[in-house]
Write an enzyme that holds these catalytic residues in place. Structure first.
Site, mmCIF file in Angstrom:
data_model
loop_
_atom_site.group_PDB
_atom_site.id
_atom_site.type_symbol
_atom_site.label_atom_id
_atom_site.label_comp_id
_atom_site.label_asym_id
_atom_site.label_seq_id
_atom_site.Cartn_x
_atom_site.Cartn_y
_atom_site.Cartn_z
ATOM 1 N N CYS A 119 -74.242 -16.823 -2.036
ATOM 2 C CA CYS A 119 -73.055 -17.210 -1.477
ATOM 3 C C CYS A 119 -71.647 -17.291 -2.265
ATOM 4 C CB CYS A 119 -73.018 -18.543 -0.670
ATOM 5 S SG CYS A 119 -73.688 -18.685 0.937
ATOM 6 N N ASP A 307 -73.281 -29.551 0.566
ATOM 7 C CA ASP A 307 -73.659 -28.711 1.749
ATOM 8 C C ASP A 307 -73.401 -29.310 3.131
ATOM 9 O OD1 ASP A 307 -74.710 -26.917 -0.066
ATOM 10 O OD2 ASP A 307 -76.702 -27.142 0.405
#
Length: 419
Positions: A119, A307
């Site tokens: 990512c 996250d």
């Protein structure tokens, strides 16, 4: 085939949902299976895209890999490895596959691994990984997109990490498992996934102590043996569903969760006006009135997890008052803000800080997932928005959430995937 997720917002979520085994625990444990000259059996392994990518990496190295989807069981036999090179075609798809360098170097004395992908949420340099391996006696050469390492035998050494990097902690821990003497990692990452990796290594006959603290000591052994192991539940998936309940004004029970792993999230949800009841492996959550503004600062564990930052930001777009979110872990983790603005969210960015002014409503719109957690956050935004939301680039979501749309639909969301 390119797919989108379509959501008709405005429905409260109700019911129970079970989380999967933790993606961020599965991947390093799969890499650590390379340390074993035999077979390991791993339980509660979800069939995520990232897990399948890691299976391909292990297979390319000569490991025999069998996944049993009905049982969510993964069998890895690394008795005979045929290669010490992890090619670019695989490593570029997922950053966590770089974790094979430590086990390969410890067991085979050499490794050639492509520079990692993953990512686009920040630089996430690998220099801390290499710093530890060099200290343990490895020669490291970087060139032509690859990192080559070689050693006669890794030696235990004291390694101080300038930042408590999870990946570097895991790679050095795995390298130390078969090194000569004792390796000490100072300022180590304390995440539950690091603890789970240590327990797995110990289940194979390793000697790791101190995992879960900032100092981990690994006493090297000559070989590691076959074992069977069950990974911990996914705290980020659990947290995502908890925020989903809060943002829709619903009430859900999250099953297969370890509440102590998400203490900062529970505290912030309570502060925002949610009722949270914890049991041994369950969490009940419901919203109690309008969401209140709260401030959040992401930090390494046991601080608030990066996250879950984007998911909480979505919740706070509907809060009463102004919230301040500081991102201290990854420098590019605000890329979802432009997409939330398309839905009517009022968010200003000041450096690594986002100022979120809550409003009564947000509105459905076409949006694009920029990374794994941002994709999940945009789905949550769609659940709360008025009208239809279409989330594109959902391959990011599939990297970390198994049957995400199906689980939300079972809780009452009007959500579907389509071409």
């Amino acid at each position: 085939m390119k797919e989108k997720i379509r959501i008709e917002g405005g429905l409260e979520l109700q019911g129970s949902v079970r989380t999967e085994g933790a993606k961020n625990a599965c991947l390093p444990i799969m890499a650590a299976a390379l340390l074993c000259e035999g077979q390991v059996v791993l339980n509660d392994i979800p069939a995520l895209n990232d897990v399948m990518f890691m299976c391909s990496v292990l297979t390319s190295l000569g490991a025999q890999v069998e996944y049993l989807p009905a049982e969510k069981r993964l069998i890895i036999d690394s008795t005979r490895l045929t290669s010490t090179e992890a090619p670019y075609s695989l490593i570029r798809k997922m950053r966590a596959s770089f974790l094979v360098i430590g086990p390969l170097l410890a067991r085979e004395g050499k490794a050639r691994v492509s520079l990692p992908g993953g990512c686009a949420i920040g630089i996430r340099p690998i220099d801390l990984h290499l710093k530890g391996l060099k200290a343990m006696g490895a020669e490291v050469v970087i060139g032509h997109g690859y990192i080559e390492t070689v050693t006669d035998r890794l030696r235990g050494e004291r390694v101080y990490l300038d930042f408590p990097s999870v990946g570097a902690t895991e790679n050095i821990m795995m390298a130390g498992a078969l090194a000569e003497g004792a390796t000490v990692i100072e300022n180590a990452a304390e995440e539950p996934e690091v603890v789970d990796l240590a327990r797995f290594i110990n289940a194979m006959g390793g000697r790791v102590v101190g995992a879960g603290t900032d100092t981990i000591r690994i006493h090297g052994v000559s070989r590691l043996s076959s074992t069977e192991y069950t990974v911990i539940p996914d705290r980020i998936e659990a947290g995502t569903f908890m925020v989903a309940a809060a943002i829709t004004g619903g009430e859900i029970t999250v099953e297969n969760v370890i509440p102590t792993h998400i203490v900062p999230l529970i505290a912030k949800l309570k502060e925002a006006g949610c009722d949270v009841i914890e049991e041994e492996s369950l969490i009940h959550i419901r919203r109690n009135g309008q969401i209140r503004a709260v401030d959040i600062k992401t930090l390494p564990y046991p601080g608030f997890p990066t996250d879950l930052q984007s998911q909480m930001m979505v919740l706070l777009t509907l809060a009463r008052g102004t919230s301040v979110i500081s991102e201290t872990v990854f420098e590019n983790r605000f890329m979802h803000i432009d997409e939330l603005r398309r839905m009517g969210a009022q968010i200003k960015i000041e450096g690594h800080t986002a100022v979120v002014t809550g409003r009564e409503k947000i509105f459905g719109a076409p949006v694009k997932a920029t990374d794994l957690r941002a994709g999940a956050a945009l789905v949550l935004a769609g659940l709360a928005a008025q009208g239809r939301t279409e989330v594109d680039c959902i391959h990011h979501i599939d990297r970390g959430y198994l049957n995400f749309t199906e689980k939300l639909a079972a809780l009452g969301a009007k959500i579907s995937r389509s071409e």
